[in-house]
Design a protein around this motif. Structure first.
Motif, mmCIF file in Angstrom:
data_model
loop_
_atom_site.group_PDB
_atom_site.id
_atom_site.type_symbol
_atom_site.label_atom_id
_atom_site.label_comp_id
_atom_site.label_asym_id
_atom_site.label_seq_id
_atom_site.Cartn_x
_atom_site.Cartn_y
_atom_site.Cartn_z
ATOM 1 N N TYR A 100 4.759 5.213 12.111
ATOM 2 C CA TYR A 100 5.407 6.391 11.521
ATOM 3 C C TYR A 100 5.987 7.241 12.635
ATOM 4 O O TYR A 100 5.639 7.102 13.802
ATOM 5 N N ARG A 101 6.923 8.115 12.259
ATOM 6 C CA ARG A 101 7.430 9.087 13.222
ATOM 7 C C ARG A 101 7.851 10.356 12.487
ATOM 8 O O ARG A 101 8.049 10.364 11.271
ATOM 9 N N LYS A 102 8.008 11.419 13.282
ATOM 10 C CA LYS A 102 8.330 12.722 12.731
ATOM 11 C C LYS A 102 9.806 12.997 12.995
ATOM 12 O O LYS A 102 10.311 12.706 14.077
ATOM 13 N N VAL A 103 10.499 13.539 12.005
ATOM 14 C CA VAL A 103 11.909 13.879 12.184
ATOM 15 C C VAL A 103 12.109 15.330 11.755
ATOM 16 O O VAL A 103 11.791 15.702 10.636
ATOM 17 N N ASP A 104 12.605 16.144 12.678
ATOM 18 C CA ASP A 104 12.870 17.551 12.357
ATOM 19 C C ASP A 104 14.364 17.771 12.245
ATOM 20 O O ASP A 104 15.117 17.392 13.133
ATOM 21 N N SER A 105 14.776 18.400 11.160
ATOM 22 C CA SER A 105 16.186 18.769 11.055
ATOM 23 C C SER A 105 16.282 20.085 10.316
ATOM 24 O O SER A 105 15.405 20.449 9.552
ATOM 25 N N LYS A 106 17.349 20.793 10.611
ATOM 26 C CA LYS A 106 17.577 22.091 9.987
ATOM 27 C C LYS A 106 17.705 21.905 8.475
ATOM 28 O O LYS A 106 17.201 22.687 7.691
ATOM 29 N N LEU B 50 7.810 6.598 7.261
ATOM 30 C CA LEU B 50 6.710 5.632 7.307
ATOM 31 C C LEU B 50 7.244 4.215 7.144
ATOM 32 O O LEU B 50 8.166 3.981 6.359
ATOM 33 N N VAL B 51 6.624 3.293 7.890
ATOM 34 C CA VAL B 51 6.949 1.879 7.732
ATOM 35 C C VAL B 51 5.673 1.171 7.299
ATOM 36 O O VAL B 51 4.595 1.469 7.817
ATOM 37 N N PHE B 52 5.794 0.264 6.328
ATOM 38 C CA PHE B 52 4.610 -0.451 5.821
ATOM 39 C C PHE B 52 4.638 -1.910 6.263
ATOM 40 O O PHE B 52 5.668 -2.417 6.695
ATOM 41 N N ASN B 53 3.510 -2.564 6.082
ATOM 42 C CA ASN B 53 3.475 -4.002 6.352
ATOM 43 C C ASN B 53 4.212 -4.770 5.262
ATOM 44 O O ASN B 53 4.776 -5.834 5.473
ATOM 45 N N ILE B 54 4.226 -4.156 4.060
ATOM 46 C CA ILE B 54 4.836 -4.812 2.900
ATOM 47 C C ILE B 54 5.263 -3.666 1.989
ATOM 48 O O ILE B 54 4.610 -2.629 1.951
ATOM 49 N N THR B 55 6.405 -3.813 1.303
ATOM 50 C CA THR B 55 6.810 -2.672 0.466
ATOM 51 C C THR B 55 7.549 -3.075 -0.800
ATOM 52 O O THR B 55 8.358 -3.995 -0.774
ATOM 53 N N ILE C 279 6.818 9.740 -1.990
ATOM 54 C CA ILE C 279 7.935 9.164 -1.230
ATOM 55 C C ILE C 279 9.198 9.739 -1.872
ATOM 56 O O ILE C 279 9.478 9.476 -3.045
ATOM 57 N N VAL C 280 9.937 10.548 -1.117
ATOM 58 C CA VAL C 280 11.088 11.218 -1.722
ATOM 59 C C VAL C 280 12.375 10.403 -1.602
ATOM 60 O O VAL C 280 13.333 10.632 -2.328
ATOM 61 N N ASN D 76 18.661 -0.070 10.724
ATOM 62 C CA ASN D 76 18.628 -1.326 11.473
ATOM 63 C C ASN D 76 17.686 -2.334 10.836
ATOM 64 O O ASN D 76 16.829 -2.923 11.497
ATOM 65 N N ASN D 77 17.797 -2.479 9.517
ATOM 66 C CA ASN D 77 17.003 -3.455 8.775
ATOM 67 C C ASN D 77 15.547 -3.099 8.544
ATOM 68 O O ASN D 77 14.813 -3.853 7.920
ATOM 69 N N LEU D 78 15.119 -1.965 9.069
ATOM 70 C CA LEU D 78 13.750 -1.545 8.847
ATOM 71 C C LEU D 78 13.728 -0.660 7.604
ATOM 72 O O LEU D 78 14.577 0.217 7.467
ATOM 73 N N ILE D 79 12.795 -0.880 6.700
ATOM 74 C CA ILE D 79 12.722 -0.034 5.504
ATOM 75 C C ILE D 79 11.852 1.177 5.818
ATOM 76 O O ILE D 79 10.692 1.046 6.224
ATOM 77 N N ILE D 80 12.461 2.353 5.659
ATOM 78 C CA ILE D 80 11.795 3.588 6.050
ATOM 79 C C ILE D 80 11.538 4.448 4.822
ATOM 80 O O ILE D 80 12.447 4.714 4.046
ATOM 81 N N HIS D 81 10.278 4.875 4.653
ATOM 82 C CA HIS D 81 9.910 5.684 3.496
ATOM 83 C C HIS D 81 9.790 7.125 3.952
ATOM 84 O O HIS D 81 9.091 7.412 4.917
ATOM 85 N N LEU D 82 10.478 8.023 3.249
ATOM 86 C CA LEU D 82 10.463 9.413 3.683
ATOM 87 C C LEU D 82 9.473 10.249 2.881
ATOM 88 O O LEU D 82 9.468 10.193 1.651
ATOM 89 N N THR D 83 8.645 11.015 3.621
ATOM 90 C CA THR D 83 7.671 11.881 2.962
ATOM 91 C C THR D 83 7.692 13.244 3.640
ATOM 92 O O THR D 83 8.154 13.390 4.759
ATOM 93 N N LYS D 84 7.177 14.239 2.896
ATOM 94 C CA LYS D 84 7.086 15.587 3.459
ATOM 95 C C LYS D 84 5.789 15.740 4.256
ATOM 96 O O LYS D 84 5.678 16.592 5.123
ATOM 97 N N HIS D 85 4.768 14.968 3.876
ATOM 98 C CA HIS D 85 3.459 15.080 4.538
ATOM 99 C C HIS D 85 2.947 13.708 4.901
ATOM 100 O O HIS D 85 3.305 12.728 4.272
ATOM 101 N N LEU D 86 2.064 13.706 5.883
ATOM 102 C CA LEU D 86 1.361 12.460 6.186
ATOM 103 C C LEU D 86 0.122 12.405 5.315
ATOM 104 O O LEU D 86 -0.451 13.439 4.978
ATOM 105 N N PRO D 87 -0.319 11.211 4.947
ATOM 106 C CA PRO D 87 -1.576 11.116 4.201
ATOM 107 C C PRO D 87 -2.726 11.600 5.089
ATOM 108 O O PRO D 87 -2.619 11.561 6.322
ATOM 109 N N LYS D 88 -3.812 12.046 4.454
ATOM 110 C CA LYS D 88 -4.942 12.569 5.236
ATOM 111 C C LYS D 88 -5.483 11.501 6.175
ATOM 112 O O LYS D 88 -5.677 11.730 7.352
#
Ligand code: ATP
Ligand code: MG
Length: 872
Positions: free
Chosen positions: A476-482, A490-495, A521-522, A528-540
């Motif tokens: 996973y990684r964090k993205v900040d934008s105005k 988030l990237v999963f092993n399977i989706t 998942i919003v 680049n072929n990677l499926i990226i799931h966007l969320t507002k929060h990370l799971p606990k």
């Protein structure tokens, strides 16, 4: 050697060295937020270098369409001014993915240049990375030693990070490089000044032709370098520069890649290339830019107001402006070059020929509309000049022209100069900077590095079959934008989540942990072929196993719209003809939008025929025939259409409903009956020769019918007794209404006539003036008509009318022109003064003026005071 043979020799050479020849990737990039256009051959292989994907073979070769007009590699401002930078150019390349490294790359480059192409060894210089303290990197001794074995040491030059460490952007795979430069100056000059001293000094005849990059690192978000697991070779040779060297010319524009275009520009504009620096630059700019624009359109990127489309529009506008200013072209002409370009390039790039009509029409329309803008801008500039007292025109004014009308600043400056004015350049730059800072702040995105939890680079997509499945987060990684604030990717092993692509929106849904923790998942996107799931929060607890659940309702709707899109495509080709090609598609859950090439507005009959065709396929209950692994050539043979600007693998997925076959990665209904019904909601133009249809299906169509029926019932209810045939009843009402309107008009006229004689009778003679102040019940237009009508019969008339028509208190004053002059009266002043009594204001001309106000109760007093203006 003809340029086409030069290209072929390159590919054949590396093919013989075990490289598979692959086609160029599209020039316009769709799934990489860090890059709008392909700026180097290596872009399409980025994931291979990073180890996220495994190539089928470890050696490839190709020629890649590149465009360097934005981002880290932007040559736009040089183009035309020099003779060896283009916006769009071809980059010949050979690639090793974890296979051979520096030794072979260097030896083969040398062999190809000197033995196959026969370039004189003595005019070649090479550069080697000298190292960098700030990066903690040492001299590339290995490359140095390999070169030393083939070229004399005085022709090996050490270079710094700027020239000898190649990076595609701020992040991504990179590494030290070794460039090959060629000194094509005449022998006499070469003997005077050594070529070595001119390498990387912007000399137009000592130019870099090839760059051998040794990819070993990944540049991370925080700027640090990370060593990659394997070492790769990425080379790029400028095809046009190589042609210049091999054809013995001193400019890329004198090679057969450009001369046909230049000859055509000379003919169209009656200008001769090579007679003045100013017109030469303009000709080069146009010859270059028409290629960039034509290839972009062929790749499906139409000029527009945002993003990549806007960049293309700006390139074309730059060409138009050079033609307008330096070649005196006041009418569209660049589109006329499309034919020459297509003839010359179509052998290797068939898309140019296949898309010729649309390229031609789109460029023509863009030219015409920008020329209109220029004409409008010229007028505006005239007004600016007139309204300005000083000889310097303020920078903000020029910025306004630039910003709102797209009027180029250099043109503004030029015109001002011709007219003897100057421009406040500093003020303009300041206004521009201010705007840039504003938009930069608004679009700034900070992307963090991936946090890898599980080393599993391959993310399996199971969403064609499942809407729910257990998953693990692999990174996973964090993205900040105005715009969106902080988001997590988030990237999963399977989706089971479908990522936005092929026009279809990404899935929404949620992740649920065993302890009940839910993360929404919003959106789902592909990068680049990677499926990226966007969320507002990370799971606990990020290490848990989650159940990933796709929002099934939204998915069903998108699927219905996607399948309907395929049927629509088929319908258009069947009803309008096979010239119809997909130009854009958007599949949302609520509606679908389809852009296609066609040259005229669809008639109502055509629209009905298209809708009927689609609905007939829905009624046929055609089952989905999906094939996930069809060899590409078989799919094409079976009638599937490949889209330009799309990159396909050797094995493709085909979606078939009856006779409709498409290459498609989207999600679809199991049977056309699930689309339920197809309704076209609008049809219109998007660009020259491109039409757009918007349509709805499934439950949106159902809702549409329900609301239409509801509205219809309401109409029937309002019509009450007449509801048996509402159409007849409404038509009768309309007829009755227009007859009544006519009657009212007639009556009003008669009323005014009666009123006029009544008023004439009540005129009072005061000090030689025919005077009347009274209240009338008429609208403003009738009062004015009445006043002017009376005025035509007297030349010493003073009228003040008060009215309260539709609850608007008004005073209207009419004074004969003779009286205005003789007695120095002014209706405007009078209504302003009396207007205070009705709490209002107004004005007008000395002989007729009106005031409106809030207080009708003040009218009698105003009328009473009127006489005082004419009494001595
Ligand atoms: P330069 O310093 O001349 O701008 P570069 O360092 O930007 O070149 P690379 O990024 O290494 O070039 O690209 C590899 C090759 O592509 C170059 O050696 C050159 O032959 C070619 N090339 C690069 N930019 C252009 C351009 N704008 N037009 C035509 N060819 C180009
Ligand atoms: Mg460059």
């Amino acid at each position: 050697m003809k340029s086409r043979d030069i290209r072929k020799k390159f590919l054949d050479f590396f093919n013989q060295k075990g490289h598979t020849i692959v086609p160029s990737a599209p020039m316009v990039i769709k799934d990489d937020p860090t890059l709008m256009f392909t700026n180097a051959g290596m872009n399409q292989f980025k994931e291979y270098f990073l180890g996220n994907k495994t190539p089928k073979t470890t050696r490839l070769t190709d020629t890649q369409k590149c465009l360097r007009v934005s981002g880290k590699h932007n040559d736009l401002e040089e183009v035309g001014k020099d003779t060896y930078h283009h916006t769009m150019f071809e980059m010949l390349g050979n690639w090793s993915f974890g296979d051979y490294f520096k030794k072979d790359a260097i030896a083969w480059a040398w062999e190809l240049l000197t033995e196959v192409y026969g370039i004189d060894k003595d005019i070649i210089y090479v550069t080697v990375f000298e190292g960098s303290d700030s990066e903690g990197l040492e001299l590339d001794q290995e490359a140095y030693d390999y070169w030393k074995a083939i070229v004399p040491e005085d022709r090996i030059i050490l270079g710094n990070k700027k020239d000898n460490f190649w990076e595609m952007g701020d992040q991504g795979p990179c590494g030290p490089s070794s460039e090959i430069h060629v000194d094509i100056r005449p022998a006499a000059e070469r003997s005077k000044i050594s070529g070595a001293s001119l390498v990387n000094m912007d000399h137009p005849q000592v130019v870099e032709i090839w760059n051998l990059v040794f990819i070993e690192f990944n540049r991370k978000a925080d700027g640090t370098l990370e060593k990659l697991a394997a070492q790769h070779v990425d080379t790029g040779m400028g095809f046009e520069r190589l042609s210049m060297v091999l054809q013995g010319t001193t400019s890329n524009y004198d090679t057969d890649v450009f001369t046909p275009l230049i000859r055509e520009i000379e003919t169209i504009t009656s200008t001769e290339y090579g007679t003045s620096e100013e017109t030469d630059i303009a000709i080069r700019v146009i010859a270059d830019h028409v290629r960039a624009v034509a290839f972009a359109i062929a790749d499906g990127q139409l000029p527009s107001n945002t993003g990549a489309g806007y960049v293309i529009r700006r390139i074309l506008r730059r060409a138009i402006r050079y033609g307008f200013t330096f070649l005196n072209q006041k009418e569209a002409f660049i589109y006329k070059l499309v034919d020459t370009l297509s003839k010359q390039m179509h052998e290797f790039f068939p898309e140019l020929k296949k898309q010729k009509n649309i390229i031609y029409n789109v460029i023509k329309e863009e030219e015409n509309s920008f020329l209109r803008t220029l004409a409008q801008g010229l007028l505006l500039l005239d007004t600016v000049i007139k309204e300005n007292d000083a000889s310097e025109i303020p920078g903000e004014k020029a910025f306004e022209l630039y910003d709102t009308f797209g009027f180029p600043i250099d043109l503004t400056a030029l015109i001002l100069q011709e007219k003897g004015y100057t421009l406040d350049q500093k003020g303009f730059q300041e206004a521009l900077e201010k705007q840039k800072t504003r938009s930069r702040a608004a679009t700034k995105v900070e992307t963090g590095d991936w946090e890898v939890l599980i080393d599993d680079p391959v993310e399996e997509f199971v969403g064609y079959d499942l809407l729910e499945t257990p998953v693990k987060i692999t990174r996973y990684r964090k993205v900040d934008s105005k715009k969106e604030g902080t988001m997590y990717q988030l990237v999963f092993n399977i989706t089971p989540f479908y990522a936005e692509g092929g026009g279809q929106v990404g899935d929404k849904g949620y992740l649920q942990a065993a302890n009940g923790d839910v993360v929404y998942i919003v959106d789902t996107k592909k990068e680049n072929n990677l499926i990226i799931h966007l969320t507002k929060h990370l799971p606990k607890d990020i290490h848990e196993t989650f159940t990933a659940v796709v929002d099934a309702k939204q998915r069903e709707r998108s699927a219905a719209n996607h399948s309907a899109t395929h049927l629509l495509h088929q319908a258009l080709r069947s009803v309008l003809g096979t010239h119809v090609e997909q130009k854009g598609s958007m599949v949302r859950s609520g509606y679908l939008r389809f852009d296609f090439s066609h040259f005229s507005k669809l008639t109502n009959d055509e629209l009905s025929a298209v809708a009927d065709f689609v609905n007939a396929r829905i009624k046929e209950h055609l089952p989905l025939e999906e094939n996930r692994h069809t060899p590409y050539h078989l799919a094409i043979e079976n009638g599937a259409m490949a889209l330009f600007g799309e990159k396909y693998g050797d094995v493709v997925r085909t979606i078939k409903f009856g006779e409709s076959v498409e290459l498609c990665g989207g999600t679809h209904v199991k049977n056309t009956r699930d689309i339920w019904h197809f309704i076209i909601r609008s049809e219109g133009a998007v660009a020259a020769g491109v039409r757009r249809i918007e349509a709805i299906t499934y439950d949106t169509a159902q809702e549409y019918f329900t609301s239409q029926t509801e509205a219809f019932h309401q109409v029937k209810e309002v019509l009450k007794g007449n509801s048996a045939d509402p159409l007849k009843a409404v038509t009768a009402l309309q007829e009755e209404n227009s007859a009544l309107k006519k009657q009212v008009e007639q009556l009003l006229k008669e009323k005014a006539k009666g009123l006029k004689s009544e008023l004439k009778a009540s005129l009072e003679s005061v000090d030689g003036v025919q005077f009347l102040a009274t209240e009338v019940d008429l609208d403003q237009g009738s009062i004015k008509d009445l006043a002017f009508d009376l005025g035509s019969e007297y030349d010493n008339l003073f009228l003040l009318f008060g009215s309260n028509h539709n609850n608007k208190a008004m005073l209207s004053c009419y004074i004969s022109k003779e009286l205005v002059k003789e007695r120095d009266l002014n209706a405007g002043t009078i209504v302003r003064e009396l207007g205070k009594l009705i709490q209002g204001g107004g004005g007008g001309q000395p002989f007729f003026a009106t005031a409106g106000g809030k207080n009708a109760a003040g009218i009698p007093e105003a009328l009473q005071k009127a006489k005082s203006y004419i009494q001595a």
